[in-house]
Design a protein around this motif. Structure first.
Motif, PDB file in Angstrom:
ATOM      1  N   LEU A 107      -1.651  -9.804  -7.567  1.00 23.92           N
ATOM      2  CA  LEU A 107      -1.549  -9.413  -8.972  1.00 23.92           C
ATOM      3  C   LEU A 107      -2.742 -10.014  -9.711  1.00 23.92           C
ATOM      4  N   PRO A 108      -3.564  -9.161 -10.347  1.00 25.57           N
ATOM      5  CA  PRO A 108      -4.852  -9.619 -10.882  1.00 25.57           C
ATOM      6  C   PRO A 108      -4.752 -10.604 -12.040  1.00 25.57           C
ATOM      7  N   THR A 109      -3.669 -10.550 -12.801  1.00 23.24           N
ATOM      8  CA  THR A 109      -3.593 -11.430 -13.976  1.00 23.24           C
ATOM      9  C   THR A 109      -2.994 -12.795 -13.631  1.00 23.24           C
ATOM     10  N   LEU A 110      -2.533 -12.958 -12.398  1.00 20.81           N
ATOM     11  CA  LEU A 110      -1.925 -14.228 -11.996  1.00 20.81           C
ATOM     12  C   LEU A 110      -2.911 -15.059 -11.178  1.00 20.81           C
ATOM     13  N   SER A 111      -2.808 -16.383 -11.301  1.00 16.39           N
ATOM     14  CA  SER A 111      -3.633 -17.274 -10.481  1.00 16.39           C
ATOM     15  C   SER A 111      -3.157 -17.214  -9.030  1.00 16.39           C
ATOM     16  N   ALA A 112      -3.954 -17.834  -8.145  1.00 10.84           N
ATOM     17  CA  ALA A 112      -3.565 -17.911  -6.730  1.00 10.84           C
ATOM     18  C   ALA A 112      -2.190 -18.561  -6.617  1.00 10.84           C
ATOM     19  N   VAL A 116       1.371 -16.748  -5.181  1.00  4.87           N
ATOM     20  CA  VAL A 116       2.127 -17.256  -4.035  1.00  4.87           C
ATOM     21  C   VAL A 116       3.542 -17.643  -4.464  1.00  4.87           C
ATOM     22  N   GLU A 117       3.631 -18.291  -5.622  1.00  4.31           N
ATOM     23  CA  GLU A 117       4.906 -18.825  -6.089  1.00  4.31           C
ATOM     24  C   GLU A 117       5.944 -17.734  -6.383  1.00  4.31           C
ATOM     25  N   LEU A 118       5.452 -16.544  -6.665  1.00  8.14           N
ATOM     26  CA  LEU A 118       6.334 -15.419  -6.928  1.00  8.14           C
ATOM     27  C   LEU A 118       7.345 -15.205  -5.797  1.00  8.14           C
ATOM     28  N   MET A 119       6.900 -15.463  -4.568  1.00  6.83           N
ATOM     29  CA  MET A 119       7.769 -15.179  -3.408  1.00  6.83           C
ATOM     30  C   MET A 119       8.968 -16.114  -3.342  1.00  6.83           C
ATOM     31  N   PRO A 120       8.766 -17.447  -3.313  1.00  5.02           N
ATOM     32  CA  PRO A 120       9.948 -18.318  -3.319  1.00  5.02           C
ATOM     33  C   PRO A 120      10.774 -18.144  -4.592  1.00  5.02           C
ATOM     34  N   ARG A 121      10.110 -17.806  -5.695  1.00  6.07           N
ATOM     35  CA  ARG A 121      10.880 -17.636  -6.927  1.00  6.07           C
ATOM     36  C   ARG A 121      11.796 -16.429  -6.835  1.00  6.07           C
ATOM     37  N   MET A 122      11.257 -15.318  -6.283  1.00  6.60           N
ATOM     38  CA  MET A 122      12.090 -14.118  -6.133  1.00  6.60           C
ATOM     39  C   MET A 122      13.229 -14.348  -5.146  1.00  6.60           C
ATOM     40  N   ALA A 123      13.026 -15.293  -4.237  1.00  8.33           N
ATOM     41  CA  ALA A 123      14.085 -15.604  -3.269  1.00  8.33           C
ATOM     42  C   ALA A 123      15.131 -16.540  -3.891  1.00  8.33           C
ATOM     43  N   GLY A 157     -12.505 -12.814   1.264  1.00  8.61           N
ATOM     44  CA  GLY A 157     -11.873 -13.683   2.261  1.00  8.61           C
ATOM     45  C   GLY A 157     -10.884 -14.654   1.628  1.00  8.61           C
ATOM     46  N   GLN A 158     -11.272 -15.183   0.462  1.00  5.40           N
ATOM     47  CA  GLN A 158     -10.358 -16.101  -0.241  1.00  5.40           C
ATOM     48  C   GLN A 158      -9.114 -15.368  -0.728  1.00  5.40           C
ATOM     49  N   GLN A 159      -9.322 -14.146  -1.225  1.00  6.98           N
ATOM     50  CA  GLN A 159      -8.161 -13.366  -1.682  1.00  6.98           C
ATOM     51  C   GLN A 159      -7.198 -13.096  -0.531  1.00  6.98           C
ATOM     52  N   GLN A 160      -7.778 -12.789   0.641  1.00  4.01           N
ATOM     53  CA  GLN A 160      -6.895 -12.535   1.776  1.00  4.01           C
ATOM     54  C   GLN A 160      -6.169 -13.812   2.188  1.00  4.01           C
ATOM     55  N   ARG A 161      -6.818 -14.959   2.016  1.00  6.90           N
ATOM     56  CA  ARG A 161      -6.137 -16.228   2.319  1.00  6.90           C
ATOM     57  C   ARG A 161      -4.986 -16.473   1.347  1.00  6.90           C
TER      58      ARG A 161
END
Ligand code: ADP
Ligand code: MG
Length: 233
Positions: A107-112, A116-123, A157-161
């Motif tokens: 998501l372009p407006t969110l930081s790295a 990432v945090e979206l996933m555990p939060r959605m869980a 490469g960083q985005q894919q990481r």
């Protein structure tokens, strides 16, 4: 926790049998998968190669519960996906599978960190656990220092990481990656493949990666080839 066996003891991460997927396109049937039977051992890094249109994405989507096959079966760590309801499947996917795509899909407006945090939060995990999981996932891909940057401030490469960290954040047992190096130059692709290899070794994760990059042969434990919706040897 999902009832049923979690399949902790199962040595097979993936088992498909006679997997068939027919797409209806107007009056025509497109046979994307023609009876694919494949097994992937737990803790392995397996690559799936094949030309464009051979059915790779369709197979990955059926294995990850994003698509329902027309016939056949899919079992992941001993759980039969086709027996799950939509709700069970959604939850299973969120908790047990990490997805990585060619286009990163951040998501372009969110930081790295926020991506990432979206996933555990959605869980539905607690804030503190979300933070811990996010930081340790970003550590695993070597991006802790970049966690406050947004995607457009980072290289491909960083985005894919970041996307790999996102896939790891809920502690999945299986990661499915669809051409994750497709948009990267070969030296960056090598870095990314090395990260997947390390994750498999260190995190007891199983990786199934679609690729037509010849580099992948150096990193994967096993390579399957798909042609016209069938596994060939
Ligand atoms: P690959 O990932 O190897 O390029 P795909 O799994 O995307 O292959 O596609 C396999 C075949 O199924 C192709 O012939 C493709 O055109 C067809 N196909 C894929 N998705 C759809 C869809 N949603 N509707 C109709 N046909 C599709
Ligand atoms: Mg594809």
């Amino acid at each position: 926790m999902l009832e049923d066996e979690k399949g902790e003891g199962s040595a097979l991460a993936i088992e498909t049998s006679g997997l068939t997927r027919v797409y209806k396109v107007g009056p025509h049937d497109v046979l994307a998968l023609r009876g694919v039977s494949l097994t992937v051992d737990a803790g392995c890094f397996v690559a799936l190669k094949g030309r464009s249109g051979s059915g790779k994405t369709t197979l990955l989507n059926c294995i990850g519960g994003l698509d329902r096959p027309t016939a056949g079966s899919v079992s992941i760590f001993g759980r039969e996906l086709l027996k799950m309801s939509e709700r069970e499947l959604t939850r299973w996917r969120r908790e047990q599978v990490g997805f990585v795509f060619q286009s990163f899909a951040l998501l372009p407006t969110l930081s790295a960190f926020e991506n990432v945090e979206l996933m555990p939060r959605m869980a539905g995990r607690r804030r503190r656990e979300c933070n811990q999981r996010t930081e340790s996932s970003l550590d695993l891909v070597g991006l802790r220092k970049w966690m406050h940057h947004r995607p457009y401030e980072m290289s491909g490469g960083q985005q894919q990481r970041v996307a790999i960290a996102r896939a790891l954040a809920n502690g999945p047992r299986l990661i499915l990656a669809d051409e994750p190096t497709g948009e990267l130059d070969s030296s960056t692709a090598r870095d990314i493949l090395g990260i997947f290899q390390r994750i498999v070794r260190e995190q007891q994760v199983t990786v199934l990666m679609v690729s037509h990059d010849s580099l992948v042969d150096e990193f994967a434990d096993r390579v399957y080839h798909l042609a016209d919706g069938q596994i060939i040897d």
